[in-house]
Write a protein that holds these residues in place. Structure first.
Motif, short mmCIF file in Angstrom:
data_model
loop_
_atom_site.label_atom_id
_atom_site.label_comp_id
_atom_site.label_asym_id
_atom_site.label_seq_id
_atom_site.Cartn_x
_atom_site.Cartn_y
_atom_site.Cartn_z
N LEU A 156 0.84 -1.19 0.00
CA LEU A 156 0.00 0.00 0.00
C LEU A 156 0.87 1.24 0.00
O LEU A 156 1.94 1.26 0.61
CB LEU A 156 -0.90 0.00 1.25
CG LEU A 156 -1.93 1.12 1.35
CD1 LEU A 156 -2.98 0.98 0.24
CD2 LEU A 156 -2.61 1.07 2.70
N SER A 157 0.41 2.29 -0.68
CA SER A 157 1.13 3.56 -0.75
C SER A 157 0.17 4.70 -0.46
O SER A 157 -1.01 4.62 -0.78
CB SER A 157 1.72 3.74 -2.15
OG SER A 157 2.32 5.00 -2.28
N VAL A 158 0.70 5.78 0.13
CA VAL A 158 -0.12 6.97 0.38
C VAL A 158 -0.05 7.97 -0.77
O VAL A 158 -0.78 8.95 -0.79
CB VAL A 158 0.29 7.68 1.70
CG1 VAL A 158 0.07 6.77 2.89
CG2 VAL A 158 1.71 8.18 1.65
N THR A 207 12.24 9.63 -0.37
CA THR A 207 12.01 8.56 0.58
C THR A 207 13.22 7.63 0.65
O THR A 207 14.04 7.58 -0.27
CB THR A 207 10.77 7.72 0.22
OG1 THR A 207 10.95 7.16 -1.08
CG2 THR A 207 9.50 8.57 0.26
N ILE A 208 13.30 6.90 1.76
CA ILE A 208 14.34 5.91 1.93
C ILE A 208 13.66 4.58 2.22
O ILE A 208 12.64 4.54 2.92
CB ILE A 208 15.31 6.31 3.06
CG1 ILE A 208 16.48 5.34 3.15
CG2 ILE A 208 14.61 6.43 4.38
CD1 ILE A 208 17.60 5.83 4.05
N GLN A 240 9.71 9.08 4.58
CA GLN A 240 10.19 10.34 4.03
C GLN A 240 11.54 10.69 4.64
O GLN A 240 11.77 10.51 5.83
CB GLN A 240 9.19 11.46 4.29
CG GLN A 240 9.51 12.72 3.54
CD GLN A 240 8.37 13.73 3.58
OE1 GLN A 240 7.25 13.38 3.92
NE2 GLN A 240 8.66 14.95 3.23
N LEU A 241 12.43 11.23 3.83
CA LEU A 241 13.77 11.60 4.23
C LEU A 241 13.77 13.09 4.60
O LEU A 241 14.08 13.96 3.79
CB LEU A 241 14.74 11.31 3.09
CG LEU A 241 16.22 11.45 3.36
CD1 LEU A 241 16.64 10.51 4.48
CD2 LEU A 241 17.00 11.13 2.10
N VAL A 250 5.11 6.17 7.68
CA VAL A 250 5.32 5.28 6.54
C VAL A 250 4.60 5.81 5.31
O VAL A 250 3.41 6.11 5.36
CB VAL A 250 4.84 3.85 6.88
CG1 VAL A 250 4.97 2.94 5.68
CG2 VAL A 250 5.63 3.30 8.07
N GLU A 251 5.32 5.96 4.22
CA GLU A 251 4.76 6.42 2.94
C GLU A 251 4.25 5.23 2.11
O GLU A 251 3.28 5.35 1.38
CB GLU A 251 5.81 7.16 2.12
CG GLU A 251 6.35 8.42 2.78
CD GLU A 251 5.41 9.59 2.63
OE1 GLU A 251 4.76 9.71 1.58
OE2 GLU A 251 5.33 10.38 3.57
#
Length: 97
Positions: A9-11, A65-66, A52-53, A39-40
């Motif tokens: 899943l992604s935002v 993002t990392i 996110q970084l 969490v992205e």
């Protein structure tokens, strides 16, 4: 609705793994035994999350993002809240006896 959250899943609305209905319901993520709220994107089967970084963005304005690897657990927050309320009610009934 199923009580099992999606494997991936992604935002980010531009991602093919974005699902607005699932996100509205609320997803809890535990990564390496610690609950994370930043969490992205995640994948349970592949064992990674993207966070996110800092406040850095790429040239398109998307957050950098990392990818962190490790054991990932996911659950629906509304189900977890209902379970917690049931447990609280159960313990409250036991003390009343």
């Amino acid at each position: 609705m199923s009580d099992t959250p999606p494997d991936h899943l992604s935002v980010n609305p531009n991602s093919p793994h974005f699902d607005a209905e699932t996100l509205r319901r609320g997803i809890g993520i535990r990564f390496k035994g610690v609950e994370r709220r930043d969490v992205e994107e995640y994948s349970i089967s592949e064992g990674w999350i993207r966070v996110q970084l800092g406040k850095k963005v790429d040239r398109h304005g998307q957050p950098l993002t990392i990818k962190l690897t490790g054991p990932v657990e996911a659950w629906y927050q509304d189900v977890g809240a209902a379970d917690a309320a049931d447990e609280a009610a159960d313990t409250g009934d036991a003390s009343a006896d």
